[in-house]
Design a protein around this motif. Structure first.
Motif, PDB file in Angstrom:
ATOM      1  N   TYR A  26      43.753 -31.804  -3.302  1.00 35.66           N
ATOM      2  CA  TYR A  26      43.448 -30.452  -3.771  1.00 35.66           C
ATOM      3  C   TYR A  26      42.671 -30.487  -5.087  1.00 35.66           C
ATOM      4  N   LEU A  27      43.029 -31.388  -5.972  1.00 41.67           N
ATOM      5  CA  LEU A  27      42.298 -31.496  -7.239  1.00 41.67           C
ATOM      6  C   LEU A  27      40.836 -31.865  -6.991  1.00 41.67           C
ATOM      7  N   TYR A  28      40.606 -32.802  -6.086  1.00 39.31           N
ATOM      8  CA  TYR A  28      39.231 -33.159  -5.745  1.00 39.31           C
ATOM      9  C   TYR A  28      38.496 -31.973  -5.125  1.00 39.31           C
ATOM     10  N   ALA A  29      39.153 -31.247  -4.223  1.00 42.51           N
ATOM     11  CA  ALA A  29      38.507 -30.115  -3.552  1.00 42.51           C
ATOM     12  C   ALA A  29      38.171 -28.998  -4.543  1.00 42.51           C
ATOM     13  N   VAL A  30      39.108 -28.686  -5.419  1.00 38.94           N
ATOM     14  CA  VAL A  30      38.858 -27.637  -6.412  1.00 38.94           C
ATOM     15  C   VAL A  30      37.788 -28.094  -7.397  1.00 38.94           C
ATOM     16  N   GLY A  31      37.837 -29.350  -7.807  1.00 37.51           N
ATOM     17  CA  GLY A  31      36.809 -29.876  -8.699  1.00 37.51           C
ATOM     18  C   GLY A  31      35.425 -29.809  -8.068  1.00 37.51           C
ATOM     19  N   ALA A  32      35.335 -30.170  -6.785  1.00 35.26           N
ATOM     20  CA  ALA A  32      34.053 -30.090  -6.074  1.00 35.26           C
ATOM     21  C   ALA A  32      33.571 -28.650  -6.005  1.00 35.26           C
ATOM     22  N   SER A  33      34.478 -27.727  -5.721  1.00 36.53           N
ATOM     23  CA  SER A  33      34.102 -26.311  -5.630  1.00 36.53           C
ATOM     24  C   SER A  33      33.594 -25.773  -6.968  1.00 36.53           C
ATOM     25  N   LEU A  34      34.301 -26.112  -8.038  1.00 36.10           N
ATOM     26  CA  LEU A  34      33.881 -25.641  -9.360  1.00 36.10           C
ATOM     27  C   LEU A  34      32.552 -26.280  -9.778  1.00 36.10           C
ATOM     28  N   ALA A  35      32.372 -27.542  -9.464  1.00 36.17           N
ATOM     29  CA  ALA A  35      31.110 -28.210  -9.794  1.00 36.17           C
ATOM     30  C   ALA A  35      29.959 -27.593  -9.002  1.00 36.17           C
ATOM     31  N   LEU A  36      30.205 -27.263  -7.735  1.00 35.31           N
ATOM     32  CA  LEU A  36      29.178 -26.597  -6.929  1.00 35.31           C
ATOM     33  C   LEU A  36      28.826 -25.239  -7.531  1.00 35.31           C
ATOM     34  N   LEU A  37      29.844 -24.491  -7.942  1.00 32.27           N
ATOM     35  CA  LEU A  37      29.584 -23.209  -8.598  1.00 32.27           C
ATOM     36  C   LEU A  37      28.784 -23.384  -9.876  1.00 32.27           C
ATOM     37  N   SER A  38      29.047 -24.464 -10.594  1.00 36.37           N
ATOM     38  CA  SER A  38      28.324 -24.692 -11.849  1.00 36.37           C
ATOM     39  C   SER A  38      26.840 -24.936 -11.606  1.00 36.37           C
ATOM     40  N   VAL A  39      26.497 -25.428 -10.425  1.00 37.81           N
ATOM     41  CA  VAL A  39      25.089 -25.616 -10.082  1.00 37.81           C
ATOM     42  C   VAL A  39      24.473 -24.295  -9.630  1.00 37.81           C
ATOM     43  N   LEU A  40      25.248 -23.485  -8.915  1.00 36.12           N
ATOM     44  CA  LEU A  40      24.741 -22.219  -8.385  1.00 36.12           C
ATOM     45  C   LEU A  40      24.613 -21.143  -9.456  1.00 36.12           C
ATOM     46  N   LEU A  41      25.500 -21.181 -10.441  1.00 40.46           N
ATOM     47  CA  LEU A  41      25.475 -20.181 -11.515  1.00 40.46           C
ATOM     48  C   LEU A  41      24.534 -20.651 -12.620  1.00 40.46           C
ATOM     49  N   PRO A  42      24.188 -19.768 -13.543  1.00 41.35           N
ATOM     50  CA  PRO A  42      23.341 -20.205 -14.664  1.00 41.35           C
ATOM     51  C   PRO A  42      23.985 -21.383 -15.395  1.00 41.35           C
ATOM     52  N   HIS A  43      23.159 -22.372 -15.699  1.00 43.44           N
ATOM     53  CA  HIS A  43      23.642 -23.590 -16.340  1.00 43.44           C
ATOM     54  C   HIS A  43      22.562 -24.129 -17.267  1.00 43.44           C
ATOM     55  N   PRO A  44      22.907 -25.118 -18.095  1.00 46.84           N
ATOM     56  CA  PRO A  44      21.899 -25.677 -19.003  1.00 46.84           C
ATOM     57  C   PRO A  44      20.708 -26.244 -18.232  1.00 46.84           C
ATOM     58  N   GLU A  45      19.530 -26.055 -18.774  1.00 50.12           N
ATOM     59  CA  GLU A  45      18.316 -26.546 -18.118  1.00 50.12           C
ATOM     60  C   GLU A  45      18.319 -28.055 -17.981  1.00 50.12           C
TER      61      GLU A  45
END
Length: 189
Positions: free
Chosen positions: A5-24
């Protein structure tokens, strides 16, 4: 399952970090590769978790530490939010592993995070590692208290509260053991 579950949630949050505004400066492809690896690890732990030896979970934590460190590096900023994922590794290690193994994981995190180019931000490292040590200590104390509570409840479930003698269920278990022992030794009960 917790590690999965930690890996799955981490992957989901990391994916969101790419989809949402992030540092250039963020290396999106690198982060997406880490997301894919995390998904594969999560799926493997869910499907084959019961078949894996205990050392596999320690290796899974170590891999998580490496992946978090890479994600921080791929962000391109010393104040990467991926550093929060280290807390998950610390909590898991201090709850599910032996004390020495948990300390080793904390040391591995400290070394890995020190390898991230933090420039003049040594304070980030100090606060992160200090926070991990504190949360690990709290988790260790919590684990010990839970174990003591379970032990006390087990004892209370076997003894009469007023007399302290074994209750019927516990007496029957002890009686059956003693009866079997007497029969094996061909001695009096």
């Amino acid at each position: 399952k917790v590690l999965a579950y930690l890996y799955a949630v981490g992957a989901s949050l990391a994916l969101l970090s790419v989809l949402l505004p992030h540092p250039e400066e963020m290396d999106e492809r690198g982060v997406l590769l880490l997301v894919l690896i995390a998904c594969v690890v999560a799926a493997t732990l869910v499907v084959r978790g019961r078949e894996l030896p205990p050392v596999a979970f320690q290796l899974g934590l170590a891999l998580g530490t490496v992946m978090i460190t890479l994600a921080i590096h791929l962000t391109g900023t010393s104040s990467s939010p991926y550093g929060f994922f280290y807390i998950w590794v610390s909590l898991y290690a201090f709850y599910f592993l032996a004390w020495r193994a948990a300390i080793l994981h904390l040391a591995a995190i400290a070394v890995a995070y020190a390898l991230v180019p933090l420039a003049e931000h040594v304070l980030w490292w100090l606060i992160t590692v200090g926070t991990l040590a504190a949360t690990g200590g709290v988790m260790w104390v919590t684990k010990a208290r839970i174990a003591a509570l379970v032990h006390r409840l087990e004892q209370q479930a076997e003894r009469d509260a007023l007399t302290g003698l074994l209750n019927r269920r516990a007496f029957r278990e002890v009686f059956e053991l003693e009866l079997a022992r007497a029969q094996r030794a061909a001695s009096a009960l």
